[in-house]
Design an enzyme around this catalytic site. Structure first.
Site, PDB file in Angstrom:
ATOM      1  CE  LYS A 144      -0.069  48.176  68.336  1.00  0.00           C
ATOM      2  NZ  LYS A 144      -0.688  48.584  67.082  1.00  0.00           N
TER       3      LYS A 144
ATOM      4  CE  LYS B  56      -8.538  45.381  66.158  1.00  0.00           C
ATOM      5  NZ  LYS B  56      -7.786  45.972  65.002  1.00  0.00           N
TER       6      LYS B  56
ATOM      7  CE  LYS C   3      -6.562  48.462  73.633  1.00  0.00           C
ATOM      8  NZ  LYS C   3      -5.945  49.024  72.497  1.00  0.00           N
TER       9      LYS C   3
HETATM   10  P1  TYM Z   1      -7.705  49.661  65.990  1.00  0.00           P
HETATM   11  O1  TYM Z   1      -7.866  48.962  64.885  1.00  0.00           O
HETATM   12  O2  TYM Z   1      -6.932  49.424  67.075  1.00  0.00           O
HETATM   13  O3  TYM Z   1      -9.252  49.793  66.700  1.00  0.00           O
HETATM   14  C1  TYM Z   1     -10.462  50.083  65.939  1.00  0.00           C
HETATM   15  C2  TYM Z   1     -11.238  50.905  66.750  1.00  0.00           C
HETATM   16  O4  TYM Z   1     -11.836  50.225  67.819  1.00  0.00           O
HETATM   17  C3  TYM Z   1     -11.592  50.955  69.213  1.00  0.00           C
HETATM   18  N1  TYM Z   1     -11.251  50.154  70.272  1.00  0.00           N
HETATM   19  C4  TYM Z   1     -11.888  50.280  71.535  1.00  0.00           C
HETATM   20  N2  TYM Z   1     -12.802  51.126  71.835  1.00  0.00           N
HETATM   21  C5  TYM Z   1     -13.422  50.941  73.044  1.00  0.00           C
HETATM   22  N3  TYM Z   1     -13.081  49.751  73.737  1.00  0.00           N
HETATM   23  C6  TYM Z   1     -11.936  49.221  73.427  1.00  0.00           C
HETATM   24  N4  TYM Z   1     -11.543  48.280  74.062  1.00  0.00           N
HETATM   25  C7  TYM Z   1     -11.311  49.308  72.139  1.00  0.00           C
HETATM   26  N5  TYM Z   1     -10.156  48.749  71.453  1.00  0.00           N
HETATM   27  C8  TYM Z   1     -10.272  49.217  70.390  1.00  0.00           C
HETATM   28  C9  TYM Z   1     -10.333  51.842  68.867  1.00  0.00           C
HETATM   29  O5  TYM Z   1     -10.362  53.099  69.378  1.00  0.00           O
HETATM   30  C10 TYM Z   1     -10.651  52.181  67.365  1.00  0.00           C
HETATM   31  O6  TYM Z   1     -11.427  53.308  67.028  1.00  0.00           O
HETATM   32  N6  TYM Z   1      -5.221  53.575  64.470  1.00  0.00           N
HETATM   33  C11 TYM Z   1      -6.436  52.798  64.552  1.00  0.00           C
HETATM   34  C12 TYM Z   1      -6.792  52.691  62.890  1.00  0.00           C
HETATM   35  C13 TYM Z   1      -6.945  53.811  62.061  1.00  0.00           C
HETATM   36  C14 TYM Z   1      -7.765  54.912  62.210  1.00  0.00           C
HETATM   37  C15 TYM Z   1      -7.212  55.704  61.162  1.00  0.00           C
HETATM   38  C16 TYM Z   1      -8.579  55.409  63.101  1.00  0.00           C
HETATM   39  C17 TYM Z   1      -6.028  53.971  61.141  1.00  0.00           C
HETATM   40  N7  TYM Z   1      -6.345  55.024  60.349  1.00  0.00           N
HETATM   41  C18 TYM Z   1      -7.720  56.958  60.950  1.00  0.00           C
HETATM   42  C19 TYM Z   1      -9.369  56.535  62.704  1.00  0.00           C
HETATM   43  C20 TYM Z   1      -8.666  57.444  61.716  1.00  0.00           C
HETATM   44  C21 TYM Z   1      -6.312  51.522  65.283  1.00  0.00           C
HETATM   45  O7  TYM Z   1      -5.443  50.986  65.442  1.00  0.00           O
HETATM   46  O8  TYM Z   1      -7.621  50.929  65.475  1.00  0.00           O
END
Ligand code: TYM
Length: 333
Positions: free
Chosen positions: A115, A200, A197
């Site tokens: 990032k 979004k 990957k």
């Molecule tokens: P975020 O918002 O980027 O993504 C949300 C969830 O989607 C999963 N993910 C994927 N899984 C499979 N294939 C993909 N291409 C893919 N892209 C995203 C991510 O692994 C995630 O589970 N930091 C976290 C949000 C967060 C969080 C937490 C998670 C904040 N606090 C506490 C767990 C516990 C995040 O940015 O997810």
């Protein structure tokens, strides 16, 4: 006496449009988890601030993410659904945990490096502190299990390290959480560049399928998905990343194992295979989209869910935070 259920905690950032990767990596497992675990699902809107957001869009996306959770089968009577910024304990615990986290550890985080490269003009402190806030989210609720995709593995490891370090420095306080990674779907890849990957925030519109895409758009994106010059639908991520990614997507969205899916498409050409993958995705998303739209029409209901969730979350979080403050020597009255 009934044994206490283990706790599941996870969150998603309300940034950009969610993709089928987010669904496959975490959301799809939530409905079933609710019957066996005590679940808490949060909207991580404070994490979202680490990259520039349009405030009104961020507000709207927060609400729409809550609606999505419910549309995907989360039952707010049973499960806690809340928005991170509604529970001030997150920022408070984050500060306390910052004092047991090292700058070097944060600088080594892959997502921080990625990032920072992508937003070179905005390498803010929040971006670096992101994993500590995530650790605070999880540790406040003493979560046993955290269902996430593969890309969050490193953040989960650091949350475990922070928990263990705190427990050793003070006394046992936090549960050391375990990641819950699906056998299939923990890393859904980019349709145009299937070793990357699916994200979004990818700029190429054909790379990601969004949860808001209509059937025509979904079919078009799958038709254009990269495969290979071979003609066999076979799961082999190293040799056939494009086809293997499509098989993973099919397996998730059609609720079939990889082996069953391979068998189903034996002898089928790539063109027809891609159409079947698109159909499976569109069929699964259609009812979710209409339910989400219905829920979004009732803002006061959604606000009520968020308020109730925040109160229930805050009650749990406050207890943990108070223990932490006491152990660290913060004077309490
Ligand atoms: P975020 O918002 O980027 O993504 C949300 C969830 O989607 C999963 N993910 C994927 N899984 C499979 N294939 C993909 N291409 C893919 N892209 C995203 C991510 O692994 C995630 O589970 N930091 C976290 C949000 C967060 C969080 C937490 C998670 C904040 N606090 C506490 C767990 C516990 C995040 O940015 O997810």
């Amino acid at each position: 006496m009934e044994q206490e259920k283990k706790r599941v905690y996870t969150a998603i950032q309300p940034t950009n449009n969610l993709t089928i990767g987010n669904y496959a990596g975490t959301i799809r497992s939530w409905r079933a988890l609710q019957s066996d675990y005590d679940c808490i699902f949060a909207v991580a809107n404070m994490h979202a601030l680490t990259v520039r957001q349009d405030p009104s869009v961020l507000r709207a996306r927060t609400q729409s993410l809550v609606a999505l959770y419910l549309a995907c089968g989360v039952d707010p009577a049973q499960t806690i659904v809340y928005v991170q910024s509604h529970v001030p304990c997150h920022a408070e615990l984050c500060w306390a945990l910052n004092t047991v986290t090292y700058v070097g550890e944060m600088e080594r985080m892959t997502q921080f490096k990625d990032k920072s490269a992508k937003h070179a003009d905005n390498i803010n402190m929040g971006l670096m502190d992101y994993p500590v806030l995530m650790a605070a989210d999880i540790l406040l609720y003493k979560a046993d299990l955290v269902p996430v995709g593969e890309d969050q593995r490193q953040h989960l490891e650091i949350a475990r390290d922070i928990a263990q370090r705190f427990n050793n420095l003070y006394s046992p306080t936090f549960t050391v959480p375990e990641g819950l990674f699906g056998k299939v779907g923990a890393k859904i890849c980019d349709l145009q560049d299937p070793v990357k990957k699916m994200s979004k925030s990818c700029e190429n519109p054909n790379s990601s399928v969004f949860l808001t895409d209509d059937k025509d758009t979904i079919m078009r994106k799958f038709k254009r998905a990269v495969t290979d010059s071979d003609s066999q639908v076979r799961y082999d991520p190293a040799a056939k990343p494009g086809v293997s990614n499509l098989l993973s997507i099919y397996s998730v969205f059609a609720d079939k194992s990889i082996e069953e899916s391979e068998k189903q498409f034996r002898g089928v050409g790539y063109g027809d295979f891609k159409l079947a993958v698109g159909e499976a995705v569109a069929n699964r998303l259609a009812p979710i989209q209409s339910e989400q739209a219905k829920l979004l029409a009732d803002k006061s209901y959604l606000d009520g869910v968020m308020k109730d969730g925040a109160e229930r979350a805050q009650a749990i979080a406050r207890k943990t935070l108070s223990k932490v403050y006491k152990k660290m020597g913060l004077y309490q009255i």
